[in-house]
Design a protein around this motif. Structure first.
Motif, short mmCIF file in Angstrom:
data_model
loop_
_atom_site.label_atom_id
_atom_site.label_comp_id
_atom_site.label_asym_id
_atom_site.label_seq_id
_atom_site.Cartn_x
_atom_site.Cartn_y
_atom_site.Cartn_z
N ALA A 247 0.75 -1.24 0.07
CA ALA A 247 0.31 -0.06 0.11
C ALA A 247 0.86 1.40 -0.02
N ASN A 248 1.90 1.24 0.70
CA ASN A 248 2.83 2.38 0.80
C ASN A 248 3.51 2.53 -0.50
N ALA A 253 4.47 5.74 -5.08
CA ALA A 253 4.51 5.69 -6.66
C ALA A 253 3.66 6.58 -7.57
N LEU A 254 2.30 6.52 -6.97
CA LEU A 254 1.22 7.31 -7.67
C LEU A 254 1.11 8.83 -7.12
N MET A 259 -0.05 5.21 2.18
CA MET A 259 -1.62 4.87 2.13
C MET A 259 -1.83 3.51 2.86
N THR A 260 -3.30 3.58 3.17
CA THR A 260 -3.85 2.29 3.92
C THR A 260 -4.19 1.49 2.67
N ASP A 261 -4.63 0.17 3.15
CA ASP A 261 -5.13 -0.78 2.11
C ASP A 261 -6.35 -0.14 1.11
N ASP A 262 -7.30 0.70 1.92
CA ASP A 262 -8.50 0.96 1.30
C ASP A 262 -8.07 2.16 0.46
N GLU A 263 -7.39 3.12 1.00
CA GLU A 263 -6.69 4.14 0.25
C GLU A 263 -6.08 3.67 -1.08
N GLY A 289 8.98 3.71 -4.35
CA GLY A 289 7.99 3.91 -3.54
C GLY A 289 8.33 4.46 -2.20
N ARG A 290 7.97 4.04 -1.10
CA ARG A 290 8.31 4.69 0.18
C ARG A 290 9.58 4.80 0.62
#
Length: 305
Positions: A247-248, A253-254, A259-263, A289-290
Motif C-alpha cells: 500500500a505504501n 509511486a502514484l 496509504m492504507t489498503d483502502d486508500e 515507493g516509500r
C-alpha cells in the motif's frame, strides 16, 4: 535426452518467457525452478498424471519451444500455453499515464501466468505469511528438498518436484520446526492439503468464486488468495491486500504519500480489472515507493516452538 512430450507453440501475442515465468520462482535457490545458461527456463510440476520437468525456451517474440519429461509430461505440455499467458490478452489496454503506458510497451511480452496448479502456489504463499521473504524461501527450499521427489529428465542442476498433498500432510511436526515454520502456518498447510481436491477445483472457477473457495479455509485470507491468483489463476486484477509494503509503495509511486489498503484500492480503482498489472507496471517503470526510513520486518526464529 529426447523429451517425453514437446510443443512448438506460437502465442497469439508477444510473449516473454523469462519475465512471465519469473513470478513462479521462490527465491534463487528454489529447487523447482532453474534458469539455464542458454536462456531456457526449467520448471518442475506435479500434475494429476504425475511428476514432470519442463524446459521452456524462447525462439522468437511469439514462438516458444516446450519440452517435458516424466509421467506428467503430456499434462504439463498441455498446460504450457496457459502457463505462458495465452489467455492474458492486453489488446487495447491503456492506463492513461504516459509512464505506465511506456512501461507496458517496453514489457509487452510480460503476461500474467496461469499454471492451473493451485496447491503449488498456495503452499509457498502460506509460508510467506507474516515473515520476511528470505525466511519463507529458506523454509520452502528445505521442505521441498527433503520431502519432494527427484525431478525427471536431464535437469541442468539437481531439482525437485513438490510433495503431493499426502506428502505435505505427512511432514512431522519437528520438521516444520527445523524449517522455521511456526505451528499456525504448518497447520494451515496441512489443513488445505487435506482438502487438496477442493482446492484444485478453484483453477476452473471465476476469479471471484476462486477467491471465495480459497478464503473459506481458516488461515487463508485475501493476501494469500491474491498471491495464488497471480500465479495459478491468471488473474490480472488480484491485489495482495495486507502486504507489509504494497500500500505504501503504490501510494508513493502514484501520489507521493503513505496509504492504507483502502486508500490504495481507491487509487487503483480507475484500473479495476487490471490492478495487478498496473502494480507490476509501476515497478517496471522504476517508480520509487516509500523511502526506507521505517522499521522493516524482522527475522523471527520459529525453531524453538
Amino acid at each position: 535426452m529426447t523429451p517425453d512430450d514437446a510443443l512448438d507453440w506460437r502465442a497469439p501475442h508477444e510473449t516473454h518467457v523469462v519475465s512471465t515465468l519469473g513470478v513462479l520462482r521462490r527465491g534463487p535457490g528454489d529447487p523447482t525452478f532453474a534458469l539455464a545458461a542458454d536462456g531456457a527456463v526449467w520448471r518442475t510440476t506435479l500434475t494429476d498424471e504425475g511428476a514432470a520437468t519442463m524446459r521452456v525456451l524462447q525462439r522468437g517474440p511469439d514462438l516458444v519451444r516446450v519440452e517435458a519429461w516424466g509421467p506428467g509430461a503430456g499434462a504439463a505440455v498441455a498446460l504450457a500455453p496457459s502457463m505462458l499467458g495465452e489467455r492474458d490478452d492486453t489488446t487495447g489496454f491503456r492506463t492513461g499515464l504516459d509512464v505506465l503506458d511506456d512501461a507496458h510497451r517496453r514489457n509487452a511480452g510480460w503476461r500474467v501466468a496461469r499454471t492451473a496448479r493451485v496447491m503449488e502456489s498456495l503452499v509457498p504463499a502460506i509460508l510467506e505469511q507474516k515473515v520476511i521473504t528470505l525466511q519463507a524461501h529458506a523454509s520452502w527450499r528445505r521442505l521441498v528438498q527433503k520431502f519432494g521427489s527427484a525431478a525427471p529428465g536431464p535437469v541442468p542442476r539437481p531439482m525437485r518436484v513438490v510433495p503431493s498433498a499426502g506428502g505435505w500432510r505427512a511432514i512431522p511436526v519437528w520438521e516444520w520446526h527445523r524449517a522455521g515454520v511456526d505451528p499456525k502456518r504448518a497447520a494451515t498447510i496441512q489443513r488445505v492439503a487435506a482438502s487438496a481436491e477442493r482446492i484444485e477445483e478453484a483453477a476452473e472457477f471465476s476469479h471471484a468464486d476462486a477467491a471465495a473457495r480459497l478464503t473459506y479455509f481458516p488461515g487463508i485470507g485475501a493476501w494469500t488468495a491474491a498471491e495464488v491468483a497471480q500465479r495459478a489463476l491468471g488473474d490480472p486484477d488480484a491485489v495482495s491486500l495486507g502486504d507489509y509494503h504494497l500500500a505504501n509503495y503504490v501510494g508513493h509511486a502514484l501520489h507521493g504519500r503513505d496509504m492504507t489498503d483502502d486508500e490504495m484500492l481507491d487509487a487503483l480503482a480507475p484500473w479495476a480489472g487490471q490492478r495487478y498489472r498496473v502494480i507490476r507496471l509501476l515497478m517496471a517503470a522504476g517508480l520509487r515507493g516509500r523511502p526506507r526510513r521505517g522499521a522493516r520486518m524482522a527475522f523471527v526464529d520459529h525453531t524453538g516452538y
